[in-house]
Design a protein around this motif. Structure first.
Motif, PDB file in Angstrom:
ATOM      1  N   ALA A 166       0.830  -1.206   0.000  1.00 46.82           N
ATOM      2  CA  ALA A 166       0.000   0.000   0.000  1.00 46.82           C
ATOM      3  C   ALA A 166       0.864   1.257   0.000  1.00 46.82           C
ATOM      4  O   ALA A 166       0.525   2.256  -0.643  1.00 46.82           O
ATOM      5  CB  ALA A 166      -0.924  -0.005   1.221  1.00 46.82           C
ATOM      6  N   PHE A 167       1.975   1.186   0.689  1.00 51.52           N
ATOM      7  CA  PHE A 167       2.864   2.345   0.731  1.00 51.52           C
ATOM      8  C   PHE A 167       3.464   2.613  -0.634  1.00 51.52           C
ATOM      9  O   PHE A 167       3.420   3.738  -1.134  1.00 51.52           O
ATOM     10  CB  PHE A 167       3.967   2.113   1.766  1.00 51.52           C
ATOM     11  CG  PHE A 167       5.053   3.158   1.738  1.00 51.52           C
ATOM     12  CD1 PHE A 167       4.819   4.428   2.240  1.00 51.52           C
ATOM     13  CD2 PHE A 167       6.297   2.873   1.193  1.00 51.52           C
ATOM     14  CE1 PHE A 167       5.820   5.401   2.203  1.00 51.52           C
ATOM     15  CE2 PHE A 167       7.297   3.832   1.160  1.00 51.52           C
ATOM     16  CZ  PHE A 167       7.051   5.101   1.663  1.00 51.52           C
ATOM     17  N   TRP A 168       4.049   1.595  -1.274  1.00 45.92           N
ATOM     18  CA  TRP A 168       4.769   1.798  -2.529  1.00 45.92           C
ATOM     19  C   TRP A 168       3.838   2.021  -3.714  1.00 45.92           C
ATOM     20  O   TRP A 168       4.149   2.803  -4.621  1.00 45.92           O
ATOM     21  CB  TRP A 168       5.669   0.593  -2.814  1.00 45.92           C
ATOM     22  CG  TRP A 168       6.908   0.570  -1.975  1.00 45.92           C
ATOM     23  CD1 TRP A 168       7.184  -0.275  -0.941  1.00 45.92           C
ATOM     24  CD2 TRP A 168       8.032   1.451  -2.079  1.00 45.92           C
ATOM     25  NE1 TRP A 168       8.404   0.016  -0.393  1.00 45.92           N
ATOM     26  CE2 TRP A 168       8.947   1.070  -1.074  1.00 45.92           C
ATOM     27  CE3 TRP A 168       8.356   2.520  -2.907  1.00 45.92           C
ATOM     28  CZ2 TRP A 168      10.173   1.719  -0.892  1.00 45.92           C
ATOM     29  CZ3 TRP A 168       9.568   3.169  -2.729  1.00 45.92           C
ATOM     30  CH2 TRP A 168      10.458   2.775  -1.730  1.00 45.92           C
ATOM     31  N   ARG A 169       2.676   1.350  -3.740  1.00 42.99           N
ATOM     32  CA  ARG A 169       1.821   1.386  -4.917  1.00 42.99           C
ATOM     33  C   ARG A 169       0.668   2.390  -4.821  1.00 42.99           C
ATOM     34  O   ARG A 169       0.122   2.778  -5.853  1.00 42.99           O
ATOM     35  CB  ARG A 169       1.246  -0.008  -5.184  1.00 42.99           C
ATOM     36  CG  ARG A 169       2.308  -1.053  -5.490  1.00 42.99           C
ATOM     37  CD  ARG A 169       1.685  -2.386  -5.834  1.00 42.99           C
ATOM     38  NE  ARG A 169       2.704  -3.393  -6.149  1.00 42.99           N
ATOM     39  CZ  ARG A 169       2.430  -4.644  -6.525  1.00 42.99           C
ATOM     40  NH1 ARG A 169       1.157  -5.036  -6.624  1.00 42.99           N
ATOM     41  NH2 ARG A 169       3.403  -5.488  -6.781  1.00 42.99           N
ATOM     42  N   VAL A 170       0.318   2.799  -3.602  1.00 41.33           N
ATOM     43  CA  VAL A 170      -0.836   3.686  -3.439  1.00 41.33           C
ATOM     44  C   VAL A 170      -0.422   5.010  -2.812  1.00 41.33           C
ATOM     45  O   VAL A 170      -0.594   6.082  -3.409  1.00 41.33           O
ATOM     46  CB  VAL A 170      -1.940   3.013  -2.588  1.00 41.33           C
ATOM     47  CG1 VAL A 170      -3.123   3.972  -2.410  1.00 41.33           C
ATOM     48  CG2 VAL A 170      -2.389   1.713  -3.231  1.00 41.33           C
ATOM     49  N   HIS A 171       0.123   4.965  -1.617  1.00 42.29           N
ATOM     50  CA  HIS A 171       0.358   6.190  -0.852  1.00 42.29           C
ATOM     51  C   HIS A 171       1.534   7.002  -1.400  1.00 42.29           C
ATOM     52  O   HIS A 171       1.437   8.240  -1.482  1.00 42.29           O
ATOM     53  CB  HIS A 171       0.595   5.834   0.616  1.00 42.29           C
ATOM     54  CG  HIS A 171      -0.604   5.267   1.295  1.00 42.29           C
ATOM     55  ND1 HIS A 171      -1.619   6.055   1.808  1.00 42.29           N
ATOM     56  CD2 HIS A 171      -0.980   3.982   1.527  1.00 42.29           C
ATOM     57  CE1 HIS A 171      -2.554   5.281   2.341  1.00 42.29           C
ATOM     58  NE2 HIS A 171      -2.196   4.020   2.181  1.00 42.29           N
ATOM     59  N   LEU A 172       2.632   6.343  -1.733  1.00 38.59           N
ATOM     60  CA  LEU A 172       3.791   7.094  -2.211  1.00 38.59           C
ATOM     61  C   LEU A 172       3.523   7.797  -3.540  1.00 38.59           C
ATOM     62  O   LEU A 172       3.916   8.956  -3.709  1.00 38.59           O
ATOM     63  CB  LEU A 172       5.005   6.174  -2.316  1.00 38.59           C
ATOM     64  CG  LEU A 172       6.349   6.878  -2.530  1.00 38.59           C
ATOM     65  CD1 LEU A 172       6.637   7.848  -1.393  1.00 38.59           C
ATOM     66  CD2 LEU A 172       7.478   5.862  -2.655  1.00 38.59           C
ATOM     67  N   PRO A 173       2.850   7.148  -4.524  1.00 39.40           N
ATOM     68  CA  PRO A 173       2.516   7.896  -5.752  1.00 39.40           C
ATOM     69  C   PRO A 173       1.630   9.112  -5.484  1.00 39.40           C
ATOM     70  O   PRO A 173       1.768  10.144  -6.145  1.00 39.40           O
ATOM     71  CB  PRO A 173       1.790   6.857  -6.615  1.00 39.40           C
ATOM     72  CG  PRO A 173       2.350   5.550  -6.161  1.00 39.40           C
ATOM     73  CD  PRO A 173       2.552   5.700  -4.683  1.00 39.40           C
ATOM     74  N   LEU A 174       0.704   8.999  -4.517  1.00 33.91           N
ATOM     75  CA  LEU A 174      -0.142  10.140  -4.186  1.00 33.91           C
ATOM     76  C   LEU A 174       0.644  11.241  -3.471  1.00 33.91           C
ATOM     77  O   LEU A 174       0.204  12.395  -3.432  1.00 33.91           O
ATOM     78  CB  LEU A 174      -1.308   9.694  -3.293  1.00 33.91           C
ATOM     79  CG  LEU A 174      -2.340   8.772  -3.942  1.00 33.91           C
ATOM     80  CD1 LEU A 174      -3.364   8.315  -2.911  1.00 33.91           C
ATOM     81  CD2 LEU A 174      -3.048   9.495  -5.092  1.00 33.91           C
ATOM     82  N   ALA A 175       1.793  10.877  -2.910  1.00 34.80           N
ATOM     83  CA  ALA A 175       2.591  11.834  -2.137  1.00 34.80           C
ATOM     84  C   ALA A 175       3.650  12.535  -2.981  1.00 34.80           C
ATOM     85  O   ALA A 175       4.527  13.191  -2.422  1.00 34.80           O
ATOM     86  CB  ALA A 175       3.253  11.118  -0.959  1.00 34.80           C
ATOM     87  N   ARG A 176       3.588  12.404  -4.298  1.00 39.78           N
ATOM     88  CA  ARG A 176       4.629  13.011  -5.140  1.00 39.78           C
ATOM     89  C   ARG A 176       4.769  14.516  -4.932  1.00 39.78           C
ATOM     90  O   ARG A 176       5.888  15.021  -4.837  1.00 39.78           O
ATOM     91  CB  ARG A 176       4.343  12.695  -6.606  1.00 39.78           C
ATOM     92  CG  ARG A 176       4.649  11.245  -6.991  1.00 39.78           C
ATOM     93  CD  ARG A 176       4.342  10.992  -8.450  1.00 39.78           C
ATOM     94  NE  ARG A 176       4.606   9.605  -8.821  1.00 39.78           N
ATOM     95  CZ  ARG A 176       4.357   9.087 -10.016  1.00 39.78           C
ATOM     96  NH1 ARG A 176       3.825   9.866 -10.970  1.00 39.78           N
ATOM     97  NH2 ARG A 176       4.621   7.824 -10.278  1.00 39.78           N
ATOM     98  N   PRO A 177       3.677  15.276  -4.861  1.00 46.03           N
ATOM     99  CA  PRO A 177       3.862  16.723  -4.617  1.00 46.03           C
ATOM    100  C   PRO A 177       4.551  17.012  -3.293  1.00 46.03           C
ATOM    101  O   PRO A 177       5.422  17.885  -3.211  1.00 46.03           O
ATOM    102  CB  PRO A 177       2.432  17.266  -4.640  1.00 46.03           C
ATOM    103  CG  PRO A 177       1.658  16.282  -5.437  1.00 46.03           C
ATOM    104  CD  PRO A 177       2.265  14.957  -5.125  1.00 46.03           C
TER     105      PRO A 177
END
Length: 260
Positions: A166-177
């Motif tokens: 969930a961290f690598w595939r969901v949360h981290l992509p959403l945290a790019r900004p």
């Protein structure tokens, strides 16, 4: 806003005008020279021997920024999304780190790096900066991960994603900004680091470009034109990076304001 913009740009314009004055002629106020001496930047670059300092600064930035981003992203995600016992108290420890004056850490850091056997090396500055940047970095990333709707976490769990996936595939992509804006801040703070480079590294050629400004000033304190030129050269990369990524920075700052 136009008046504020002019007020903000005035120091940069003053510095640039001073750097373009004829060598040996002290600048007097904000006066644009009739024949700008662009060769002053070349002379300042050569006199300051900036090539090894630029290489050293880049190596320190490469050592600090990626590691700080990785650790703070993992810590922020864990404190915000995982049920960690005592997470709130642990986060308060990071918040307490924001209240410690930077100057009070210099002497303990010196003796700690000496005990570790890394004094007078770039690794000493890298380790010190990573530790100093952690409180703010973790606070920044935790704030972002807490703003992610809980429905996204629940959807990832229903699809069978564990905390790591969930961290690598969901949360981290959403945290790019948030990651991009934090990277900008870490770059600026590392590139402009002055005191730690002077205290922890004895060899001037291994310091940062900002740390070399003190040695340059002691040798050329009367040559205001060259001092202004070398200061402009040191500031240029920071200005360029911020201008290139200012949209990412603004997007991260406004992201939380438009939710809900």
């Amino acid at each position: 806003m136009a008046a504020l913009l002019l007020f903000t740009l005035m120091p940069f314009v003053t510095l640039l005008s001073a750097a373009l004055q004829p060598t040996g002629q002290p600048p007097r106020g904000l006066t644009w020279p009739s024949s700008p001496q662009w060769s002053n930047f070349v002379e300042a670059y050569q006199v300051a021997e900036m090539t090894p300092l630029l290489v050293s600064s880049v190596l320190i930035v490469i050592g600090v920024v990626p590691v700080s981003l990785l650790i703070s992203a993992l810590a922020g995600y864990g404190l915000a999304s995982l049920s960690i016992p005592g997470a709130r108290w642990l986060f308060l420890v990071f918040i307490a780190g924001l209240t410690i004056p930077f100057e009070s850490l210099i002497t303990p850091l010196y003796y700690q790096m000496k005990a570790l056997g890394v004094l007078n090396s770039r690794l000493a500055v890298i380790l010190a900066l990573i530790g100093i940047f952690m409180p703010f970095s973790v606070f920044w990333m935790r704030t972002h991960f807490e703003s992610i709707p809980s429905e996204i976490r629940e959807a990832a769990e229903i699809d069978g994603a564990g905390p790591w996936q969930a961290f690598w595939r969901v949360h981290l992509p959403l945290a790019r900004p948030a990651v991009a804006s934090l990277a900008i801040l870490l770059f600026l703070w590392t590139w402009n680091q002055f005191i730690l480079a002077l205290v922890l590294i004895e060899d001037p050629s291994m310091r940062t470009v900002a740390g070399a400004l003190g040695a340059f000033q002691s040798q050329y304190s009367t040559n205001v034109v060259l001092l202004a030129a070398v200061s402009a050269l040191i500031m240029a990369p920071s200005i360029v990076v911020f201008l290139l990524f200012q949209r990412q920075f603004s997007r991260a700052l406004l992201e939380g304001a438009v939710k809900g």
